[in-house]
Design a protein around this motif. Structure first.
Motif, PDB file in Angstrom:
ATOM      1  N   ARG A  94       0.839  -1.193   0.000  1.00 59.17           N
ATOM      2  CA  ARG A  94       0.000   0.000   0.000  1.00 59.17           C
ATOM      3  C   ARG A  94       0.882   1.255   0.000  1.00 59.17           C
ATOM      4  N   SER A  95       0.460   2.237  -0.734  1.00 59.51           N
ATOM      5  CA  SER A  95       1.153   3.536  -0.736  1.00 59.51           C
ATOM      6  C   SER A  95       0.463   4.439   0.277  1.00 59.51           C
ATOM      7  N   VAL A  96       1.242   4.989   1.214  1.00 60.28           N
ATOM      8  CA  VAL A  96       0.667   5.779   2.302  1.00 60.28           C
ATOM      9  C   VAL A  96       1.449   7.078   2.463  1.00 60.28           C
ATOM     10  N   THR A  97       0.814   7.992   3.214  1.00 63.34           N
ATOM     11  CA  THR A  97       1.444   9.257   3.599  1.00 63.34           C
ATOM     12  C   THR A  97       1.322   9.367   5.107  1.00 63.34           C
ATOM     13  N   ALA A  98       2.403   9.725   5.772  1.00 61.35           N
ATOM     14  CA  ALA A  98       2.394   9.765   7.231  1.00 61.35           C
ATOM     15  C   ALA A  98       3.167  10.995   7.719  1.00 61.35           C
ATOM     16  N   PHE A  99       2.791  11.420   8.940  1.00 61.30           N
ATOM     17  CA  PHE A  99       3.511  12.526   9.585  1.00 61.30           C
ATOM     18  C   PHE A  99       4.799  12.005  10.168  1.00 61.30           C
ATOM     19  N   ALA A 100       5.825  12.831  10.072  1.00 64.83           N
ATOM     20  CA  ALA A 100       7.125  12.482  10.643  1.00 64.83           C
ATOM     21  C   ALA A 100       7.684  13.726  11.337  1.00 64.83           C
ATOM     22  N   ALA A 101       8.723  13.521  12.103  1.00 67.41           N
ATOM     23  CA  ALA A 101       9.326  14.651  12.813  1.00 67.41           C
ATOM     24  C   ALA A 101       9.882  15.653  11.814  1.00 67.41           C
ATOM     25  N   GLY A 102       9.371  16.905  11.860  1.00 71.54           N
ATOM     26  CA  GLY A 102       9.869  17.962  10.969  1.00 71.54           C
ATOM     27  C   GLY A 102       9.240  17.967   9.604  1.00 71.54           C
ATOM     28  N   GLY A 103       8.227  17.133   9.370  1.00 74.43           N
ATOM     29  CA  GLY A 103       7.608  17.137   8.047  1.00 74.43           C
ATOM     30  C   GLY A 103       6.710  15.937   7.845  1.00 74.43           C
ATOM     31  N   ARG A 104       6.657  15.478   6.615  1.00 72.81           N
ATOM     32  CA  ARG A 104       5.845  14.316   6.259  1.00 72.81           C
ATOM     33  C   ARG A 104       6.684  13.392   5.380  1.00 72.81           C
ATOM     34  N   GLU A 105       6.238  12.125   5.353  1.00 72.12           N
ATOM     35  CA  GLU A 105       6.904  11.137   4.511  1.00 72.12           C
ATOM     36  C   GLU A 105       5.901  10.493   3.575  1.00 72.12           C
TER      37      GLU A 105
END
Length: 412
Positions: A94-105
């Motif tokens: 699955r292709s996903v988008t997630a929050f990460a420290a200092g931005g998004r991945e």
């Protein structure tokens, strides 16, 4: 009124701009984030094509952003990054988008010979909000400019209303001050023009009523003089001298009272007028000089050569001078000297009448109680004349005896 209209327009414009610009500002931020995420997704997909090929490392280096490839065998290619829960979820295909420290991945899965590889592209917060602050500043400046423009237009509109209203107020004050020639210039909105026309009509009607009142006063004068003359003749025809003198005195008192009432009515109805005080006083002194010569009175006259305008009508000032000079002839012995002086004064013009008679006590100078058998009517007429022009009446006793009456009249 101008201030309230400006505040109303400023408040209304601000509410409208807030309702428009706030959603626009949110939309700009959303578009900026969406663009950054789309670019990251495109970069991840371009790397996914190279998964399982010898050129994977070269493709990762070509991407101008942090890219990490998690291979199925546990190795990573590119930037160092933790294998987060989002990475493990993307490894399931699955292709996903997630929050990460200092931005998004952005995580994109790609099939390879050994299993499923995950391409991770990191998007920092600066890229997500790139250009948003500048766009918001431009919107703020635009909104502020629109508010200022609205206030300026509202002020111009308010002036178109307040100027005619201020003019109407000035005309009404002039009418209240006795200037019946004041008229309003119709202008501004239709309602204000209607008020101006109504005010002009009212001023004309007041003028007509005052003219009618003056005519009524003149008619009253003629009507009262006739029966008074009859009473005087009847009193003179009496055989008893004492009774005739008593009735004659009553008739004289009645005539003076009637004259005072008519003079006061004329003064009220005539409005605020002006005249040359020097010319009026000169003419009245010339009139009384004949009687003074007959009685052997020395008359000293000092009048300015130049005109001296005062805010008193010529007839009213003449009546004032006649009252003062008449008092001198009536209450001083024949041969008593008198002087009449008219001089400029810082507050206007000063008329001084002085005699060398017995004088009077200034403490008892009230209407009807001046002493010496006088009703005090002459001084009351002079006082009213002075006060009608904004001046005053002053009575004093000179050092050498006699009496001095000073009437201060304001100049135009």
């Amino acid at each position: 009124m101008r201030r309230w209209l400006a505040l109303l327009v400023a408040a209304t414009t601000s509410l409208v701009l807030i309702a428009l610009l706030v959603p626009m500002a949110l939309l700009i931020r959303s578009v900026a984030e969406s663009g950054a995420m789309d670019r990251a997704t495109a970069a991840a997909e371009s790397v996914a094509v190279a998964v399982g090929t010898p050129g994977l490392a070269l493709e990762v280096e070509r991407v101008a952003r942090p890219v990490t490839v998690f291979l199925p065998d546990g190795r990573t290619v590119g930037a160092s990054a933790p294998r987060s829960d989002a990475v493990r979820l993307a490894a399931t295909g699955r292709s996903v988008t997630a929050f990460a420290a200092g931005g998004r991945e952005v995580l994109v899965s790609a099939l390879s010979s050994g299993g499923t590889a995950v391409i991770r592209v990191f998007v920092p917060d600066d890229e997500l909000t790139r250009g948003v602050r500048e766009a918001w500043l431009a919107l703020f400046v635009l909104g502020l400019a629109l508010v200022v423009l609205g206030i300026v237009l509202a002020d111009r509109l308010a002036l178109a209303v307040t100027r005619p209203v201020d003019a109407l107020a000035r005309v009404s004050h002039r009418l209240a001050g006795g200037d019946l020639t004041a008229r309003a210039e119709p202008g501004g909105p239709p309602e204000v023009r209607s008020v101006a026309l109504a005010l002009n009509h009212l001023a004309g009607r007041i003028d007509e009523l005052l003219v009618a009142e003056r005519e009524s006063v003149a008619d009253l004068s003629h009507r009262l003089r006739t029966p008074l003359t009859g009473l005087r003749l009847d009193a003179e025809a009496l055989r008893d001298p004492e009774e005739a003198a008593r009735l004659q005195a009553r008739v004289d008192a009645l005539e003076r009272a009637v004259s005072a009432v008519i003079t006061e009515a004329r003064r009220r109805s005539a409005g605020r007028d002006s005249c040359d005080a020097a010319a009026v006083v000169r003419e009245r002194v010339r009139f009384w000089s004949v009687l003074a010569e007959d009685q052997g009175r020395e008359v000293s006259v000092s009048l300015p050569a130049a005109p001296l305008p005062v805010t008193v009508g010529a007839e009213e000032l003449a009546a004032c001078v006649d009252a003062l000079l008449g008092n001198v002839f009536a209450h001083t012995p024949e041969g008593a000297a008198m002087s009449v002086r008219l001089t400029p004064h810082p507050s206007g013009a000063l008329l001084a009448v002085e005699d060398t008679g017995p004088g009077f006590d200034p403490a008892f100078l009230e209407r009807g109680t001046s002493g010496g058998g006088s009703t005090g009517l002459g001084l009351d007429i002079a006082r009213r004349t002075a006060e009608s022009s904004g001046g005053r009446l002053t009575v004093s006793r000179p050092t050498g005896g006699g009496a001095r009456v000073e009437v201060l009249l304001t100049t135009t």
